[in-house]
Design a protein around this motif. Structure first.
Motif, PDB file in Angstrom:
ATOM      1  N   LEU A  97     -31.595 -35.798  21.722  1.00 25.94           N
ATOM      2  CA  LEU A  97     -31.484 -36.248  20.341  1.00 25.94           C
ATOM      3  C   LEU A  97     -32.809 -36.129  19.602  1.00 25.94           C
ATOM      4  CD1 LEU A  97     -29.130 -39.361  20.370  1.00 25.94           C
ATOM      5  CD2 LEU A  97     -28.592 -36.943  20.239  1.00 25.94           C
ATOM      6  N   LYS A  98     -33.896 -36.422  20.293  1.00 30.22           N
ATOM      7  CA  LYS A  98     -35.210 -36.315  19.656  1.00 30.22           C
ATOM      8  C   LYS A  98     -35.553 -34.860  19.348  1.00 30.22           C
ATOM      9  CE  LYS A  98     -36.949 -40.585  21.667  1.00 30.22           C
ATOM     10  NZ  LYS A  98     -37.833 -41.221  22.673  1.00 30.22           N
ATOM     11  N   ILE A  99     -35.078 -33.962  20.182  1.00 27.27           N
ATOM     12  CA  ILE A  99     -35.269 -32.536  19.898  1.00 27.27           C
ATOM     13  C   ILE A  99     -34.458 -32.148  18.664  1.00 27.27           C
ATOM     14  CG2 ILE A  99     -34.833 -30.206  20.776  1.00 27.27           C
ATOM     15  CD1 ILE A  99     -35.295 -31.389  23.598  1.00 27.27           C
ATOM     16  N   LEU A 100     -33.223 -32.597  18.619  1.00 26.34           N
ATOM     17  CA  LEU A 100     -32.370 -32.282  17.473  1.00 26.34           C
ATOM     18  C   LEU A 100     -32.928 -32.869  16.179  1.00 26.34           C
ATOM     19  CD1 LEU A 100     -28.847 -32.887  19.083  1.00 26.34           C
ATOM     20  CD2 LEU A 100     -29.965 -30.696  18.662  1.00 26.34           C
ATOM     21  N   ASN A 101     -33.555 -34.029  16.297  1.00 24.05           N
ATOM     22  CA  ASN A 101     -34.085 -34.700  15.113  1.00 24.05           C
ATOM     23  C   ASN A 101     -35.488 -34.217  14.742  1.00 24.05           C
ATOM     24  OD1 ASN A 101     -33.631 -36.625  13.042  1.00 24.05           O
ATOM     25  ND2 ASN A 101     -35.041 -38.036  14.048  1.00 24.05           N
ATOM     26  N   GLY A 102     -36.044 -33.306  15.518  1.00 21.87           N
ATOM     27  CA  GLY A 102     -37.334 -32.737  15.192  1.00 21.87           C
ATOM     28  C   GLY A 102     -38.532 -33.493  15.724  1.00 21.87           C
ATOM     29  N   LEU A 103     -38.307 -34.527  16.539  1.00 25.56           N
ATOM     30  CA  LEU A 103     -39.427 -35.283  17.093  1.00 25.56           C
ATOM     31  C   LEU A 103     -40.109 -34.518  18.225  1.00 25.56           C
ATOM     32  CD1 LEU A 103     -37.890 -38.868  17.180  1.00 25.56           C
ATOM     33  CD2 LEU A 103     -39.399 -37.880  15.462  1.00 25.56           C
ATOM     34  N   TYR A 104     -39.335 -33.721  18.974  1.00 25.66           N
ATOM     35  CA  TYR A 104     -39.871 -32.839  19.984  1.00 25.66           C
ATOM     36  C   TYR A 104     -39.539 -31.403  19.592  1.00 25.66           C
ATOM     37  CZ  TYR A 104     -40.214 -36.894  23.149  1.00 25.66           C
ATOM     38  OH  TYR A 104     -40.516 -38.102  23.724  1.00 25.66           O
ATOM     39  N   ALA A 105     -40.417 -30.478  19.904  1.00 25.92           N
ATOM     40  CA  ALA A 105     -40.181 -29.062  19.616  1.00 25.92           C
ATOM     41  C   ALA A 105     -39.803 -28.334  20.896  1.00 25.92           C
ATOM     42  CB  ALA A 105     -41.427 -28.436  19.003  1.00 25.92           C
ATOM     43  N   PRO A 106     -38.678 -27.649  20.918  1.00 23.43           N
ATOM     44  CA  PRO A 106     -38.290 -26.911  22.129  1.00 23.43           C
ATOM     45  C   PRO A 106     -39.170 -25.684  22.312  1.00 23.43           C
ATOM     46  CG  PRO A 106     -36.764 -26.433  20.360  1.00 23.43           C
ATOM     47  CD  PRO A 106     -37.679 -27.511  19.845  1.00 23.43           C
ATOM     48  N   ASP A 107     -39.459 -25.322  23.567  1.00 25.41           N
ATOM     49  CA  ASP A 107     -40.234 -24.124  23.852  1.00 25.41           C
ATOM     50  C   ASP A 107     -39.351 -22.880  23.914  1.00 25.41           C
ATOM     51  OD1 ASP A 107     -42.911 -25.190  24.156  1.00 25.41           O
ATOM     52  OD2 ASP A 107     -42.110 -26.261  25.871  1.00 25.41           O
ATOM     53  N   LYS A 108     -38.071 -23.087  24.144  1.00 23.52           N
ATOM     54  CA  LYS A 108     -37.144 -21.956  24.203  1.00 23.52           C
ATOM     55  C   LYS A 108     -35.859 -22.323  23.478  1.00 23.52           C
ATOM     56  CE  LYS A 108     -38.817 -20.282  28.684  1.00 23.52           C
ATOM     57  NZ  LYS A 108     -38.443 -19.942  30.081  1.00 23.52           N
ATOM     58  N   GLY A 109     -35.123 -21.308  23.042  1.00 24.64           N
ATOM     59  CA  GLY A 109     -33.863 -21.536  22.379  1.00 24.64           C
ATOM     60  C   GLY A 109     -34.047 -21.809  20.906  1.00 24.64           C
ATOM     61  N   LEU A 155     -35.361 -25.832  27.784  1.00 22.40           N
ATOM     62  CA  LEU A 155     -36.602 -26.538  27.438  1.00 22.40           C
ATOM     63  C   LEU A 155     -37.387 -26.739  28.722  1.00 22.40           C
ATOM     64  CD1 LEU A 155     -38.357 -28.163  25.438  1.00 22.40           C
ATOM     65  CD2 LEU A 155     -37.084 -30.163  26.161  1.00 22.40           C
ATOM     66  N   ASP A 156     -38.626 -26.243  28.751  1.00 24.18           N
ATOM     67  CA  ASP A 156     -39.440 -26.358  29.948  1.00 24.18           C
ATOM     68  C   ASP A 156     -40.503 -27.449  29.816  1.00 24.18           C
ATOM     69  OD1 ASP A 156     -38.102 -24.351  31.272  1.00 24.18           O
ATOM     70  OD2 ASP A 156     -39.340 -22.795  30.377  1.00 24.18           O
ATOM     71  N   ILE A 157     -41.147 -27.561  28.654  1.00 22.02           N
ATOM     72  CA  ILE A 157     -42.179 -28.564  28.440  1.00 22.02           C
ATOM     73  C   ILE A 157     -41.885 -29.298  27.145  1.00 22.02           C
ATOM     74  CG2 ILE A 157     -44.640 -28.989  28.079  1.00 22.02           C
ATOM     75  CD1 ILE A 157     -45.242 -26.466  29.618  1.00 22.02           C
ATOM     76  N   ILE A 158     -41.842 -30.605  27.198  1.00 27.45           N
ATOM     77  CA  ILE A 158     -41.569 -31.410  26.013  1.00 27.45           C
ATOM     78  C   ILE A 158     -42.885 -31.732  25.325  1.00 27.45           C
ATOM     79  CG2 ILE A 158     -40.602 -33.574  25.197  1.00 27.45           C
ATOM     80  CD1 ILE A 158     -38.883 -33.572  27.712  1.00 27.45           C
ATOM     81  N   LYS A 159     -42.934 -31.575  24.024  1.00 26.50           N
ATOM     82  CA  LYS A 159     -44.133 -31.917  23.275  1.00 26.50           C
ATOM     83  C   LYS A 159     -43.860 -33.128  22.396  1.00 26.50           C
ATOM     84  CE  LYS A 159     -46.111 -27.284  23.201  1.00 26.50           C
ATOM     85  NZ  LYS A 159     -46.614 -26.171  22.369  1.00 26.50           N
ATOM     86  N   SER A 160     -44.871 -33.968  22.248  1.00 27.28           N
ATOM     87  CA  SER A 160     -44.703 -35.169  21.440  1.00 27.28           C
ATOM     88  C   SER A 160     -44.832 -34.820  19.970  1.00 27.28           C
ATOM     89  CB  SER A 160     -45.772 -36.196  21.816  1.00 27.28           C
ATOM     90  OG  SER A 160     -47.024 -35.789  21.308  1.00 27.28           O
ATOM     91  N   THR A 161     -44.642 -35.847  19.103  1.00 30.19           N
ATOM     92  CA  THR A 161     -44.748 -35.654  17.672  1.00 30.19           C
ATOM     93  C   THR A 161     -46.115 -35.094  17.293  1.00 30.19           C
ATOM     94  OG1 THR A 161     -43.337 -37.589  17.452  1.00 30.19           O
ATOM     95  CG2 THR A 161     -44.404 -36.797  15.466  1.00 30.19           C
ATOM     96  N   PHE A 162     -47.131 -35.412  18.059  1.00 23.72           N
ATOM     97  CA  PHE A 162     -48.491 -34.987  17.725  1.00 23.72           C
ATOM     98  C   PHE A 162     -48.868 -33.666  18.399  1.00 23.72           C
ATOM     99  CE2 PHE A 162     -48.259 -39.614  17.685  1.00 23.72           C
ATOM    100  CZ  PHE A 162     -48.550 -39.848  16.367  1.00 23.72           C
ATOM    101  N   GLY A 163     -47.925 -33.043  19.044  1.00 21.18           N
ATOM    102  CA  GLY A 163     -48.176 -31.749  19.645  1.00 21.18           C
ATOM    103  C   GLY A 163     -48.868 -31.807  20.993  1.00 21.18           C
ATOM    104  N   ILE A 164     -48.926 -32.962  21.607  1.00 17.04           N
ATOM    105  CA  ILE A 164     -49.596 -33.109  22.915  1.00 17.04           C
ATOM    106  C   ILE A 164     -48.549 -32.947  24.012  1.00 17.04           C
ATOM    107  CG2 ILE A 164     -50.950 -34.627  24.381  1.00 17.04           C
ATOM    108  CD1 ILE A 164     -51.871 -36.046  21.828  1.00 17.04           C
ATOM    109  N   ALA A 165     -48.735 -31.996  24.879  1.00 20.00           N
ATOM    110  CA  ALA A 165     -47.765 -31.764  25.949  1.00 20.00           C
ATOM    111  C   ALA A 165     -47.809 -32.889  26.964  1.00 20.00           C
ATOM    112  CB  ALA A 165     -48.056 -30.435  26.637  1.00 20.00           C
ATOM    113  N   ILE A 166     -46.661 -33.333  27.411  1.00 26.34           N
ATOM    114  CA  ILE A 166     -46.601 -34.327  28.474  1.00 26.34           C
ATOM    115  C   ILE A 166     -47.022 -33.657  29.782  1.00 26.34           C
ATOM    116  CG2 ILE A 166     -45.060 -35.820  29.809  1.00 26.34           C
ATOM    117  CD1 ILE A 166     -43.397 -36.164  27.327  1.00 26.34           C
ATOM    118  N   LYS A 167     -47.986 -34.217  30.451  1.00 26.20           N
ATOM    119  CA  LYS A 167     -48.495 -33.607  31.676  1.00 26.20           C
ATOM    120  C   LYS A 167     -47.434 -33.636  32.771  1.00 26.20           C
ATOM    121  CE  LYS A 167     -53.295 -34.838  30.712  1.00 26.20           C
ATOM    122  NZ  LYS A 167     -54.484 -35.586  31.196  1.00 26.20           N
ATOM    123  N   LYS A 168     -47.359 -32.557  33.483  1.00 30.74           N
ATOM    124  CA  LYS A 168     -46.332 -32.446  34.513  1.00 30.74           C
ATOM    125  C   LYS A 168     -46.537 -33.427  35.655  1.00 30.74           C
ATOM    126  CE  LYS A 168     -45.013 -27.657  33.696  1.00 30.74           C
ATOM    127  NZ  LYS A 168     -44.825 -26.324  34.291  1.00 30.74           N
TER     128      LYS A 168
END
Length: 377
Positions: free
Chosen positions: A60-72, A10-23
């Motif tokens: 856990l939030k990725i597993l629960n679908g709150l964040y979408a992984p960019d890879k894998g 996972l390189d960039i985490i996205k929130s529930t609303f699809g907004i990328a967290i700024k680096k």
């Protein structure tokens, strides 16, 4: 049915609303989750452990679908119940009863399914008199009670629990673990906690995370826990009380590099200077604590000898015979006091830190010696 979870980089985490967290908001190493892969089946419980910020809750939030992984990829089969954050999944303006229906519908249960379990959920949560009150008026403990009751009674195929049980009182926590024991044969459980006794209580696999990556993954729970504790070494001696009667001059041990070997005696020596006149030698209480600062053993060193006026140094020599500590790290505290009136003179925490070596990794603080007989009839 097999429940399996696989997760890659996972390189960039996205929130529930699809907004990328700024680096530039926080360093990448703080929040990135990388190269994590595991499989979990019904009847298995995997424990996620690590320091704050290691990436456990993010995973856990990725597993629960709150964040979408960019890879894998993540493959999860069955209904998923999650207790990830306190109050997560609750609508604060709805009542507890209405939130039960809401949570159940998200998991795919019908209204009739919920009505059949409603009374059981309310009874388990022990908040029946508040069930028709808006969730926003609930205390943190009440939210945990209701959230766990819903998740457990709807019997999900996969149950995710993140540290929320730490908020509950002891009675409710014990009830939760009893319920988990009932669910586990039919459920895949992912459990996050900083309480190692809880982890060792229910988990048969363990993942130690550090800065978003896996440092250890396996079914040796004791080894994973020892690696976790090794990250929190504390070598600082701490004087917590001193009434200026005694001063510690020196401390010595015949241990090499403070390593204890099971069943081998060792000696501790404390030399103290008298700064005020005393009539009798103080009692020294030596207490051993495990990695979670829980007292596990103690001993008293007392010899009610009268002290002459020209005495200015007292030496205490303590021989520990046949130590039965299991592998891991331990600390020792001392307390010196007057036995006649319990006046405390000096208390020092973490005066010694020990490492116990042996052949096998174990987590329990000590073993018992016994004589055993096995008879076959």
């Amino acid at each position: 049915m097999k429940s399996s979870l696989k997760y890659g980089a996972l390189d960039i985490i996205k929130s529930t609303f699809g907004i990328a967290i700024k680096k530039d908001l926080r360093p990448k190493e703080f929040w990135a989750v990388k190269d994590i892969s595991f499989t979990l089946r019904r009847g298995e419980c995997i424990g996620l452990i690590g320091h704050n910020g290691a990436g456990k809750s993010t995973l856990l939030k990725i597993l629960n679908g709150l964040y979408a992984p960019d890879k894998g990829q993540i493959v999860m089969k069955g209904k998923i119940g999650a207790l990830i954050e306190l109050g997560a999944g609750f609508n604060p303006i709805l009542t507890g009863r209405e939130n039960i229906y809401n949570n159940a519908s998200i998991l795919g249960f019908t209204r009739k399914d919920v009505e059949d379990k409603m009374e059981s959920i309310i009874d388990f949560s022990e908040i029946g008199q508040f069930i028709d009150m808006p969730i926003q008026n609930y205390s943190s403990g009440m939210k945990v009670r209701l959230g766990f009751a819903i998740a457990a009674h709807l019997e999900p195929d996969i149950l995710i629990i993140d540290e929320v049980l730490a908020v509950g009182d002891l009675g409710f926590v014990l009830k939760c673990f009893k319920k988990i024991d009932e669910l586990l044969p039919h459920t895949a459980l992912i459990f996050v906690s900083h309480s190692m006794p809880m982890v060792s209580r229910i988990c048969n696999e363990i993942i130690l995370m550090d800065h978003g990556q896996v440092e250890y993954y396996g079914n040796d729970i004791g080894k994973g826990i020892q690696l976790y504790y090794s990250k929190f070494a504390n070598n600082d001696e701490n004087i917590v009380f001193d009434n200026e009667t005694l001063e510690l001059i020196s401390k010595e041990t015949d241990l090499i590099q403070n390593i204890i070997h099971r069943n081998k005696d060792f000696t501790l020596t404390f030399k103290l200077k008298l700064k005020k006149t005393l009539s009798q030698t103080p009692v020294l209480y030596l207490e051993f604590k495990d990695k979670e600062q829980r007292p596990i053993a103690g001993l008293y060193v007392r010899n009610m000898t009268n002290i002459s006026s020209d005495t200015n140094v007292i030496v205490y020599s303590v021989k520990i015979k046949n130590p039965l500590f299991t592998l891991g790290k331990y600390i020792a505290d001392i307390n010196l006091y007057d036995e006649s009136d319990s006046t405390i003179f000096l208390r020092i925490n973490n005066i010694f830190e020990f490492i116990v070596h042996g052949k096998e990794e174990q987590w329990v603080p000590f073993e018992l010696e016994s004589e055993n007989i096995i008879t076959l009839n």
